[in-house]
Design a protein around this motif. Sequence first.
Motif, PDB file in Angstrom:
ATOM      1  N   LYS A  60      -4.203   5.090   2.401  1.00 12.26           N
ATOM      2  CA  LYS A  60      -3.945   5.322   0.988  1.00 12.26           C
ATOM      3  C   LYS A  60      -3.934   6.816   0.725  1.00 12.26           C
ATOM      4  O   LYS A  60      -4.685   7.565   1.307  1.00 12.26           O
ATOM      5  CB  LYS A  60      -5.007   4.652   0.140  1.00 12.26           C
ATOM      6  N   PHE A  61      -3.068   7.191  -0.157  1.00  8.09           N
ATOM      7  CA  PHE A  61      -2.928   8.602  -0.473  1.00  8.09           C
ATOM      8  C   PHE A  61      -4.033   9.043  -1.422  1.00  8.09           C
ATOM      9  O   PHE A  61      -4.221   8.467  -2.480  1.00  8.09           O
ATOM     10  CB  PHE A  61      -1.566   8.857  -1.109  1.00  8.09           C
ATOM     11  N   ASN A  62      -4.781  10.046  -0.992  1.00  7.20           N
ATOM     12  CA  ASN A  62      -5.752  10.685  -1.869  1.00  7.20           C
ATOM     13  C   ASN A  62      -6.017  12.098  -1.361  1.00  7.20           C
ATOM     14  O   ASN A  62      -5.467  12.524  -0.345  1.00  7.20           O
ATOM     15  CB  ASN A  62      -7.048   9.872  -1.992  1.00  7.20           C
ATOM     16  N   LYS A  63      -6.853  12.794  -2.050  1.00  5.73           N
ATOM     17  CA  LYS A  63      -7.072  14.206  -1.738  1.00  5.73           C
ATOM     18  C   LYS A  63      -7.694  14.415  -0.359  1.00  5.73           C
ATOM     19  O   LYS A  63      -7.373  15.378   0.330  1.00  5.73           O
ATOM     20  CB  LYS A  63      -7.974  14.807  -2.815  1.00  5.73           C
ATOM     21  N   SER A  64      -8.552  13.531   0.059  1.00  9.35           N
ATOM     22  CA  SER A  64      -9.251  13.712   1.329  1.00  9.35           C
ATOM     23  C   SER A  64      -8.367  13.475   2.552  1.00  9.35           C
ATOM     24  O   SER A  64      -8.643  14.015   3.617  1.00  9.35           O
ATOM     25  CB  SER A  64     -10.469  12.794   1.400  1.00  9.35           C
ATOM     26  N   ASN A  65      -7.329  12.681   2.432  1.00  7.61           N
ATOM     27  CA  ASN A  65      -6.474  12.422   3.599  1.00  7.61           C
ATOM     28  C   ASN A  65      -5.056  12.973   3.418  1.00  7.61           C
ATOM     29  O   ASN A  65      -4.100  12.437   3.958  1.00  7.61           O
ATOM     30  CB  ASN A  65      -6.438  10.933   3.940  1.00  7.61           C
ATOM     31  N   ARG A 108       5.750   7.154   5.226  1.00  6.53           N
ATOM     32  CA  ARG A 108       5.199   7.432   3.893  1.00  6.53           C
ATOM     33  C   ARG A 108       5.832   6.523   2.846  1.00  6.53           C
ATOM     34  O   ARG A 108       5.146   5.992   1.977  1.00  6.53           O
ATOM     35  CB  ARG A 108       5.423   8.892   3.509  1.00  6.53           C
ATOM     36  N   PHE A 109       7.138   6.344   2.947  1.00  9.80           N
ATOM     37  CA  PHE A 109       7.829   5.468   2.002  1.00  9.80           C
ATOM     38  C   PHE A 109       7.312   4.032   2.125  1.00  9.80           C
ATOM     39  O   PHE A 109       7.022   3.382   1.113  1.00  9.80           O
ATOM     40  CB  PHE A 109       9.340   5.504   2.245  1.00  9.80           C
ATOM     41  N   ASP A 110       7.184   3.550   3.355  1.00  7.19           N
ATOM     42  CA  ASP A 110       6.706   2.182   3.572  1.00  7.19           C
ATOM     43  C   ASP A 110       5.286   2.000   3.044  1.00  7.19           C
ATOM     44  O   ASP A 110       4.969   0.994   2.408  1.00  7.19           O
ATOM     45  CB  ASP A 110       6.775   1.817   5.054  1.00  7.19           C
ATOM     46  N   LEU A 111       4.432   2.981   3.302  1.00  4.30           N
ATOM     47  CA  LEU A 111       3.059   2.870   2.822  1.00  4.30           C
ATOM     48  C   LEU A 111       2.986   2.900   1.303  1.00  4.30           C
ATOM     49  O   LEU A 111       2.239   2.137   0.689  1.00  4.30           O
ATOM     50  CB  LEU A 111       2.202   3.993   3.406  1.00  4.30           C
ATOM     51  N   SER A 112       3.767   3.759   0.695  1.00  3.08           N
ATOM     52  CA  SER A 112       3.746   3.805  -0.767  1.00  3.08           C
ATOM     53  C   SER A 112       4.322   2.522  -1.364  1.00  3.08           C
ATOM     54  O   SER A 112       3.847   2.037  -2.399  1.00  3.08           O
ATOM     55  CB  SER A 112       4.493   5.029  -1.281  1.00  3.08           C
ATOM     56  N   GLU A 113       5.330   1.970  -0.715  1.00  2.00           N
ATOM     57  CA  GLU A 113       5.901   0.712  -1.186  1.00  2.00           C
ATOM     58  C   GLU A 113       4.879  -0.421  -1.054  1.00  2.00           C
ATOM     59  O   GLU A 113       4.723  -1.240  -1.974  1.00  2.00           O
ATOM     60  CB  GLU A 113       7.159   0.390  -0.390  1.00  2.00           C
ATOM     61  N   ASN A 114       4.163  -0.464   0.052  1.00  2.00           N
ATOM     62  CA  ASN A 114       3.128  -1.485   0.234  1.00  2.00           C
ATOM     63  C   ASN A 114       2.020  -1.332  -0.792  1.00  2.00           C
ATOM     64  O   ASN A 114       1.525  -2.318  -1.345  1.00  2.00           O
ATOM     65  CB  ASN A 114       2.538  -1.399   1.641  1.00  2.00           C
ATOM     66  N   GLU A 115       1.642  -0.110  -1.055  1.00  2.00           N
ATOM     67  CA  GLU A 115       0.607   0.136  -2.048  1.00  2.00           C
ATOM     68  C   GLU A 115       1.073  -0.300  -3.433  1.00  2.00           C
ATOM     69  O   GLU A 115       0.314  -0.880  -4.200  1.00  2.00           O
ATOM     70  CB  GLU A 115       0.245   1.612  -2.047  1.00  2.00           C
ATOM     71  N   SER A 116       2.312  -0.019  -3.731  1.00  2.00           N
ATOM     72  CA  SER A 116       2.875  -0.416  -5.015  1.00  2.00           C
ATOM     73  C   SER A 116       2.905  -1.941  -5.146  1.00  2.00           C
ATOM     74  O   SER A 116       2.569  -2.491  -6.203  1.00  2.00           O
ATOM     75  CB  SER A 116       4.283   0.153  -5.142  1.00  2.00           C
ATOM     76  N   ASN A 117       3.295  -2.618  -4.093  1.00  2.00           N
ATOM     77  CA  ASN A 117       3.327  -4.086  -4.118  1.00  2.00           C
ATOM     78  C   ASN A 117       1.932  -4.672  -4.280  1.00  2.00           C
ATOM     79  O   ASN A 117       1.742  -5.639  -5.020  1.00  2.00           O
ATOM     80  CB  ASN A 117       3.991  -4.631  -2.856  1.00  2.00           C
ATOM     81  N   SER A 118       0.967  -4.104  -3.605  1.00  2.00           N
ATOM     82  CA  SER A 118      -0.395  -4.615  -3.734  1.00  2.00           C
ATOM     83  C   SER A 118      -0.927  -4.389  -5.147  1.00  2.00           C
ATOM     84  O   SER A 118      -1.606  -5.240  -5.711  1.00  2.00           O
ATOM     85  CB  SER A 118      -1.313  -3.980  -2.702  1.00  2.00           C
ATOM     86  N   TYR A 119      -0.593  -3.231  -5.729  1.00  2.00           N
ATOM     87  CA  TYR A 119      -1.000  -2.960  -7.113  1.00  2.00           C
ATOM     88  C   TYR A 119      -0.371  -3.979  -8.065  1.00  2.00           C
ATOM     89  O   TYR A 119      -1.032  -4.489  -8.980  1.00  2.00           O
ATOM     90  CB  TYR A 119      -0.599  -1.537  -7.509  1.00  2.00           C
ATOM     91  N   LYS A 148       0.595  -7.027  -7.393  1.00  2.00           N
ATOM     92  CA  LYS A 148      -0.048  -8.331  -7.218  1.00  2.00           C
ATOM     93  C   LYS A 148      -1.406  -8.378  -7.914  1.00  2.00           C
ATOM     94  O   LYS A 148      -1.747  -9.364  -8.576  1.00  2.00           O
ATOM     95  CB  LYS A 148      -0.228  -8.633  -5.731  1.00  2.00           C
ATOM     96  N   LYS A 149      -2.181  -7.315  -7.781  1.00  2.00           N
ATOM     97  CA  LYS A 149      -3.489  -7.264  -8.445  1.00  2.00           C
ATOM     98  C   LYS A 149      -3.329  -7.317  -9.955  1.00  2.00           C
ATOM     99  O   LYS A 149      -4.073  -8.004 -10.651  1.00  2.00           O
ATOM    100  CB  LYS A 149      -4.233  -5.985  -8.064  1.00  2.00           C
ATOM    101  N   ARG A 150      -2.360  -6.590 -10.445  1.00  2.00           N
ATOM    102  CA  ARG A 150      -2.113  -6.552 -11.887  1.00  2.00           C
ATOM    103  C   ARG A 150      -1.708  -7.924 -12.407  1.00  2.00           C
ATOM    104  O   ARG A 150      -2.180  -8.366 -13.453  1.00  2.00           O
ATOM    105  CB  ARG A 150      -1.024  -5.525 -12.188  1.00  2.00           C
ATOM    106  N   LYS A 151      -0.844  -8.608 -11.665  1.00  2.00           N
ATOM    107  CA  LYS A 151      -0.425  -9.950 -12.079  1.00  2.00           C
ATOM    108  C   LYS A 151      -1.597 -10.915 -12.100  1.00  2.00           C
ATOM    109  O   LYS A 151      -1.742 -11.719 -13.026  1.00  2.00           O
ATOM    110  CB  LYS A 151       0.653 -10.475 -11.133  1.00  2.00           C
ATOM    111  N   SER A 152      -2.443 -10.841 -11.093  1.00  2.00           N
ATOM    112  CA  SER A 152      -3.584 -11.748 -11.051  1.00  2.00           C
ATOM    113  C   SER A 152      -4.556 -11.462 -12.204  1.00  2.00           C
ATOM    114  O   SER A 152      -5.098 -12.386 -12.816  1.00  2.00           O
ATOM    115  CB  SER A 152      -4.296 -11.659  -9.707  1.00  2.00           C
ATOM    116  N   LEU A 153      -4.753 -10.185 -12.512  1.00  2.00           N
ATOM    117  CA  LEU A 153      -5.624  -9.853 -13.638  1.00  2.00           C
ATOM    118  C   LEU A 153      -5.039 -10.335 -14.958  1.00  2.00           C
ATOM    119  O   LEU A 153      -5.772 -10.840 -15.825  1.00  2.00           O
ATOM    120  CB  LEU A 153      -5.852  -8.341 -13.705  1.00  2.00           C
ATOM    121  N   LEU A 154      -3.751 -10.205 -15.116  1.00  2.00           N
ATOM    122  CA  LEU A 154      -3.108 -10.696 -16.340  1.00  2.00           C
ATOM    123  C   LEU A 154      -3.252 -12.212 -16.461  1.00  2.00           C
ATOM    124  O   LEU A 154      -3.484 -12.737 -17.560  1.00  2.00           O
ATOM    125  CB  LEU A 154      -1.636 -10.301 -16.369  1.00  2.00           C
TER     126      LEU A 154
END
Length: 77
Positions: free
Chosen positions: A23-28, A40-51, A53-59
Amino acid sequence: MFSFIFLKFYKYKKVSKKNKDLKFNKSNLYEWMNLTKKERFDLSENESNSYLKKRKSLLEEIRKEYKSISKNDQKDL
């Protein structure tokens, strides 16, 4: 025989590299920048998809809770 083992190891290494959950953050930041553009594109896309999914479940949870609260309010009337 050696080539077979080498190819298996190479394939395993590729697979393990794809499953890297970084995950992208200041330390890494430097680790992130050492990745290729596609990685980088694949990781950001995966992170976006996971976000997403989490958002949908919370809704969904919020909607269920709202329905249950509204039903209880109607029963009290």
